[in-house]
Design a protein around this motif. Structure first.
Motif, PDB file in Angstrom:
ATOM      1  N   LEU A 180      -2.358   2.500 -17.092  1.00 52.28           N
ATOM      2  CA  LEU A 180      -2.147   2.845 -15.671  1.00 52.28           C
ATOM      3  C   LEU A 180      -2.085   1.715 -14.812  1.00 52.28           C
ATOM      4  O   LEU A 180      -1.375   1.622 -13.633  1.00 52.28           O
ATOM      5  CB  LEU A 180      -3.077   3.944 -15.274  1.00 52.28           C
ATOM      6  N   LEU A 181      -3.143   0.787 -14.724  1.00 50.46           N
ATOM      7  CA  LEU A 181      -3.300  -0.173 -13.776  1.00 50.46           C
ATOM      8  C   LEU A 181      -2.034  -1.246 -13.936  1.00 50.46           C
ATOM      9  O   LEU A 181      -1.434  -1.894 -12.882  1.00 50.46           O
ATOM     10  CB  LEU A 181      -4.708  -1.087 -13.964  1.00 50.46           C
ATOM     11  N   ALA A 182      -1.836  -1.516 -15.128  1.00 51.31           N
ATOM     12  CA  ALA A 182      -0.698  -2.518 -15.510  1.00 51.31           C
ATOM     13  C   ALA A 182       0.682  -1.995 -14.911  1.00 51.31           C
ATOM     14  O   ALA A 182       1.551  -2.778 -14.601  1.00 51.31           O
ATOM     15  CB  ALA A 182      -0.631  -2.867 -16.945  1.00 51.31           C
ATOM     16  N   ALA A 183       0.879  -0.682 -14.691  1.00 51.66           N
ATOM     17  CA  ALA A 183       1.879   0.028 -14.302  1.00 51.66           C
ATOM     18  C   ALA A 183       2.263  -0.009 -12.878  1.00 51.66           C
ATOM     19  O   ALA A 183       3.176   0.113 -12.279  1.00 51.66           O
ATOM     20  CB  ALA A 183       2.242   1.279 -14.854  1.00 51.66           C
ATOM     21  N   ASP A 184       1.093  -0.567 -12.193  1.00 56.75           N
ATOM     22  CA  ASP A 184       1.144  -0.430 -10.837  1.00 56.75           C
ATOM     23  C   ASP A 184       0.702  -1.823  -9.928  1.00 56.75           C
ATOM     24  O   ASP A 184      -0.073  -2.649 -10.392  1.00 56.75           O
ATOM     25  CB  ASP A 184       0.129   0.358 -10.055  1.00 56.75           C
ATOM     26  N   PRO A 185       1.999  -2.446  -9.621  1.00 53.76           N
ATOM     27  CA  PRO A 185       1.910  -3.670  -9.055  1.00 53.76           C
ATOM     28  C   PRO A 185       0.778  -4.075  -7.891  1.00 53.76           C
ATOM     29  O   PRO A 185       0.215  -5.116  -7.708  1.00 53.76           O
ATOM     30  CB  PRO A 185       3.111  -4.208  -8.452  1.00 53.76           C
ATOM     31  N   TYR A 186       0.406  -3.062  -7.271  1.00 56.39           N
ATOM     32  CA  TYR A 186      -0.711  -3.100  -6.236  1.00 56.39           C
ATOM     33  C   TYR A 186      -1.940  -3.913  -6.990  1.00 56.39           C
ATOM     34  O   TYR A 186      -2.573  -4.555  -5.984  1.00 56.39           O
ATOM     35  CB  TYR A 186      -1.133  -1.542  -5.821  1.00 56.39           C
ATOM     36  N   PHE A 187      -2.163  -3.533  -8.019  1.00 55.04           N
ATOM     37  CA  PHE A 187      -3.536  -3.955  -8.696  1.00 55.04           C
ATOM     38  C   PHE A 187      -3.285  -5.650  -8.726  1.00 55.04           C
ATOM     39  O   PHE A 187      -4.309  -6.368  -9.201  1.00 55.04           O
ATOM     40  CB  PHE A 187      -3.852  -3.273  -9.893  1.00 55.04           C
ATOM     41  N   SER A 188      -2.150  -5.991  -8.785  1.00 54.77           N
ATOM     42  CA  SER A 188      -2.202  -7.567  -8.930  1.00 54.77           C
ATOM     43  C   SER A 188      -1.604  -8.247  -7.805  1.00 54.77           C
ATOM     44  O   SER A 188      -1.248  -9.316  -7.714  1.00 54.77           O
ATOM     45  CB  SER A 188      -1.052  -7.967 -10.046  1.00 54.77           C
ATOM     46  N   THR A 189      -1.701  -7.528  -6.685  1.00 52.54           N
ATOM     47  CA  THR A 189      -1.341  -7.900  -5.241  1.00 52.54           C
ATOM     48  C   THR A 189      -2.566  -8.800  -4.611  1.00 52.54           C
ATOM     49  O   THR A 189      -3.643  -8.389  -4.752  1.00 52.54           O
ATOM     50  CB  THR A 189      -0.959  -6.791  -4.202  1.00 52.54           C
ATOM     51  N   ALA A 190      -2.019  -9.800  -3.842  1.00 58.59           N
ATOM     52  CA  ALA A 190      -3.147 -10.504  -3.192  1.00 58.59           C
ATOM     53  C   ALA A 190      -4.019  -9.712  -2.207  1.00 58.59           C
ATOM     54  O   ALA A 190      -3.167  -8.767  -1.531  1.00 58.59           O
ATOM     55  CB  ALA A 190      -2.594 -11.604  -2.401  1.00 58.59           C
ATOM     56  N   GLY A 191      -5.274  -9.740  -2.303  1.00 62.56           N
ATOM     57  CA  GLY A 191      -6.106  -9.046  -1.352  1.00 62.56           C
ATOM     58  C   GLY A 191      -6.730  -7.798  -1.970  1.00 62.56           C
ATOM     59  O   GLY A 191      -7.504  -6.872  -1.421  1.00 62.56           O
ATOM     60  N   VAL A 192      -6.414  -7.433  -3.273  1.00 59.15           N
ATOM     61  CA  VAL A 192      -6.848  -6.317  -4.148  1.00 59.15           C
ATOM     62  C   VAL A 192      -7.635  -6.853  -5.169  1.00 59.15           C
ATOM     63  O   VAL A 192      -7.235  -7.449  -6.022  1.00 59.15           O
ATOM     64  CB  VAL A 192      -5.627  -5.225  -4.565  1.00 59.15           C
TER      65      VAL A 192
ATOM     66  N   ARG B  54       0.629  -1.183   0.056  1.00 56.07           N
ATOM     67  CA  ARG B  54      -0.097   0.083   0.022  1.00 56.07           C
ATOM     68  C   ARG B  54       0.837   1.218   0.094  1.00 56.07           C
ATOM     69  O   ARG B  54       0.553   2.080  -0.654  1.00 56.07           O
ATOM     70  CB  ARG B  54      -1.050   0.060   1.265  1.00 56.07           C
ATOM     71  N   PRO B  55       1.862   1.499   0.875  1.00 58.63           N
ATOM     72  CA  PRO B  55       2.672   2.784   0.915  1.00 58.63           C
ATOM     73  C   PRO B  55       3.105   3.090  -0.649  1.00 58.63           C
ATOM     74  O   PRO B  55       2.998   4.253  -1.086  1.00 58.63           O
ATOM     75  CB  PRO B  55       3.824   2.412   1.878  1.00 58.63           C
TER      76      PRO B  55
END
Length: 86
Positions: free
Chosen positions: A61-73, A18-19
């Protein structure tokens, strides 16, 4: 404008990622891409409003941010939005 809706589960991976995700959103906000972003009051998810010319740009934009493929998201939806008050 596009509205991105996320669902969350309290996994350690999501909380650890998240940070960096929030820092990226702040950078994109300074660039005028992210207009608003934040968690729902109960932290069950979040909404992100972005200015992008088309769905392909949102997907990039989503593909460039690993958060969107993180478990729990979970990506619950992406919808085009036409605000009349800004």
């Amino acid at each position: 404008m596009w509205m991105i809706e996320l669902g969350f589960t309290p996994t350690p991976q999501r909380l650890a990622a998240r940070p960096a995700h929030r820092s990226r959103l702040v950078d994109l906000h300074h660039q005028g891409v992210v207009r608003m972003a934040g968690p729902l009051a109960d932290d069950s998810g979040a909404v992100i409003i972005v200015a992008a010319p088309d769905r392909a740009a949102v997907d990039a934009l989503l593909a460039a941010d690993p958060y969107f493929s993180t478990a729990g998201v979970d990506l619950l939806g992406i919808r085009e939005w036409h605000p009349f008050v800004r």
